[in-house]
Design a protein around this motif. Structure first.
Motif, PDB file in Angstrom:
ATOM      1  N   GLY A 149       0.762  -1.234   0.000  1.00  0.00           N
ATOM      2  CA  GLY A 149       0.000   0.000   0.000  1.00  0.00           C
ATOM      3  C   GLY A 149       0.796   1.289   0.000  1.00  0.00           C
ATOM      4  N   TYR A 157       1.445   4.333  -5.617  1.00  0.00           N
ATOM      5  CA  TYR A 157       0.349   5.091  -6.203  1.00  0.00           C
ATOM      6  C   TYR A 157      -0.962   4.322  -6.073  1.00  0.00           C
ATOM      7  CZ  TYR A 157      -2.293   7.638  -9.763  1.00  0.00           C
ATOM      8  OH  TYR A 157      -3.246   8.364 -10.432  1.00  0.00           O
ATOM      9  N   ARG A 158      -1.971   4.966  -5.527  1.00  0.00           N
ATOM     10  CA  ARG A 158      -3.299   4.375  -5.312  1.00  0.00           C
ATOM     11  C   ARG A 158      -3.247   3.063  -4.534  1.00  0.00           C
ATOM     12  NH1 ARG A 158      -6.959   5.532 -10.672  1.00  0.00           N
ATOM     13  NH2 ARG A 158      -6.703   7.775 -10.630  1.00  0.00           N
ATOM     14  N   GLY A 159      -2.342   2.993  -3.596  1.00  0.00           N
ATOM     15  CA  GLY A 159      -2.261   1.834  -2.724  1.00  0.00           C
ATOM     16  C   GLY A 159      -1.531   0.629  -3.293  1.00  0.00           C
ATOM     17  N   ALA A 160      -0.854   0.813  -4.428  1.00  0.00           N
ATOM     18  CA  ALA A 160      -0.099  -0.298  -5.023  1.00  0.00           C
ATOM     19  C   ALA A 160       1.117  -0.624  -4.146  1.00  0.00           C
ATOM     20  CB  ALA A 160       0.362   0.078  -6.431  1.00  0.00           C
ATOM     21  N   THR A 180       8.774   0.134  -7.984  1.00  0.00           N
ATOM     22  CA  THR A 180       7.448  -0.414  -8.236  1.00  0.00           C
ATOM     23  C   THR A 180       7.585  -1.888  -8.587  1.00  0.00           C
ATOM     24  OG1 THR A 180       7.478   0.050 -10.608  1.00  0.00           O
ATOM     25  CG2 THR A 180       6.665   1.817  -9.148  1.00  0.00           C
TER      26      THR A 180
END
Length: 138
Positions: A70, A73-76, A96
């Motif tokens: 989390g 970006y956006r909880g990734a 990432t």
């Protein structure tokens, strides 16, 4: 104290264990050197002088990955790879799941970094370092 490697932010590493190498041979410098080679058409790379004598680093070389849920970006999820030799942590890379570097930090106190925009620039630096080492021993 640590050194943030801003030149690597946004670059991509496909396989961190293979793209981040540690040289403790002493052929190019008295200190251990870390070379980070991201995916690039030009062959750009970053070399970190750890400030640690090359002979002082012994033990198994590891680059384990740890998931940070989390945090992206956006909880990734993000992945943290920490490059170590023995018990000495040298480099911390947060990226990432697709390999894009969000942050790279040299963890040694006396670290300095050189960024090479092209593979030929890196090659010229290696040749110059080898010539300088040969002149010292002659």
């Amino acid at each position: 104290m640590s050194l943030t490697l801003d030149t690597l932010t946004g670059a991509t590493l496909r396989d961190p264990a293979a793209a981040i190498t540690v040289d403790t041979s002493g052929d190019y410098s008295d200190n251990a050197l870390i070379t980070i080679i991201p995916v690039s058409r030009t062959g750009a790379c970053t070399v970190v002088d750890t400030g640690i004598p090359a002979g002082a680093l012994t033990g198994r070389r590891r680059c384990p990955g740890e998931t940070i849920p989390g945090a992206g970006y956006r909880g990734a999820p993000l992945i943290r790879h920490r490059r170590t030799v023995g018990d000495t942590a040298l480099l911390d890379v947060v990226m990432t799941t697709k390999g894009r570097i969000k942050r790279a930090t040299a963890l040694t106190a006396d670290a300095t970094a050189l960024h090479f925009a092209r593979a030929s620039d890196h090659g010229q630096w290696i040749l110059a370092a080898m010539d300088a080492r040969a002149a010292l021993t002659a």
